[in-house]
Design an enzyme around this catalytic site. Sequence first.
Site, PDB file in Angstrom:
ATOM      1  N   HIS A 137       0.821  -1.227   0.000  1.00 13.42           N
ATOM      2  CA  HIS A 137       0.000   0.000   0.000  1.00 13.42           C
ATOM      3  C   HIS A 137       0.848   1.268   0.000  1.00 13.42           C
ATOM      4  CE1 HIS A 137      -3.617  -2.302   0.471  1.00 13.42           C
ATOM      5  NE2 HIS A 137      -3.279  -2.765   1.660  1.00 13.42           N
ATOM      6  N   ASP A 173      -2.544 -10.846  -2.225  1.00 11.34           N
ATOM      7  CA  ASP A 173      -3.084 -10.310  -0.972  1.00 11.34           C
ATOM      8  C   ASP A 173      -4.561  -9.954  -1.188  1.00 11.34           C
ATOM      9  OD1 ASP A 173      -1.844  -8.831   1.736  1.00 11.34           O
ATOM     10  OD2 ASP A 173      -3.652  -7.842   0.962  1.00 11.34           O
ATOM     11  N   HIS A 175      -6.139  -7.460  -0.284  1.00 15.74           N
ATOM     12  CA  HIS A 175      -6.292  -6.035  -0.599  1.00 15.74           C
ATOM     13  C   HIS A 175      -5.563  -5.704  -1.904  1.00 15.74           C
ATOM     14  CE1 HIS A 175      -6.459  -6.348   3.890  1.00 15.74           C
ATOM     15  NE2 HIS A 175      -7.502  -5.549   3.712  1.00 15.74           N
ATOM     16  N   ASP A 260      -4.212 -12.938   3.708  1.00 15.07           N
ATOM     17  CA  ASP A 260      -5.464 -12.439   4.284  1.00 15.07           C
ATOM     18  C   ASP A 260      -6.684 -12.718   3.410  1.00 15.07           C
ATOM     19  OD1 ASP A 260      -4.374 -10.658   2.481  1.00 15.07           O
ATOM     20  OD2 ASP A 260      -4.361  -8.939   3.850  1.00 15.07           O
TER      21      ASP A 260
END
Length: 353
Positions: A137, A173, A175, A260
């Site tokens: 991120h 991931d 996200h 995740d």
Amino acid sequence: MTAEAAPTASQPPSALLVDDARFDRHAPPGHHPERPERLSAGRDAVARSVARGVRFERVGLRAASNDELVRVHDAEFLDALSRLRGEAGYLDPDTYVSADSVEVARLAAGSLVAMVDAIIDGPTKKGVALLRPPGHHARPARAMGFCLLNNVAVGAAHALSRGIERVVVVDWDVHHGNGTQEIFWNDPRVLYVSTHQSPFYPGTGDAEEVGRGEGKGYTVNVPLAAGGGDAIYRSAFERVVLPVVEGYGPELVLVSAGFDASARDPLGQMELTPQAFGWMARELARIAARSAGGRMALVLEGGYDLASLEAGLERALDGMLTGRAAEIPALIDADAGVSRAASWAKKGWSGVD
Ligand SMILES: [Zn+2]
């Protein structure tokens, strides 16, 4: 680039490993899902691989230099981050620093640089980097989403500086890796391919986000509705991710390996089993063997249920290093999210179904 030989019975699989207790010094002020115990789970997965005969060779930790970081981050941002040394607190509602965090983040990014060097120089062509804080991120000029420096982007940029011409970052991931996408948005030398829950944090990663200028077509997003499991991911990989990556012909495969999207993860709402990570890693390793001389690394991103992180990483290591992976179920009906991603990816890539 030459294809690599498969490990044989007389030659146990081997891999480079970045892991260091200093990463544990990036520690939250109170309860936070991105916590040092996550690396204990990663270490347990590595230990299970060792017990099954994998040999790991440690890569020494070193801090990333300013020259290595400024390839992907703004100098002013790096200065501002440096001024946070010794400070503790929150940079935004998600992202904390503790007193040693800036130093630890530089060690994490620098260690991946060292691993990329070792992979390029050989003879060991595979690696796993148990890094904290995570990175995908982190934007050119901003820390966010638990991430301070974009480790995988620093590693990819370093590979380019070493003469590698095509790097793929596959980000599984849960996200979307908005920072990595932004850093290489205009750059065809780094293909960014992401599967992620959508809509979800950080809000980016629609299928129509494909890059710009010379980089157009070299960002490929596969947003997936919450609740998708192994069969959805298999479909996403078989219809979009694998044909795109294979068509690109990467000389280095980096995986933003978050765990995740696991069924029990407290942040994500996807339903992956550990076997899915093994399957995805094996499929990517097959492509790495064909075009990248086997060069491939798993770079830890998220994953907040410790047992799921351990089980997923253990399977991913097995799939990458031994080619062994359990088959996962195939999808019966087409998934709308995968179909939409495929229709966008078809514009630039043959073989997409
Ligand atoms: Zn994540």
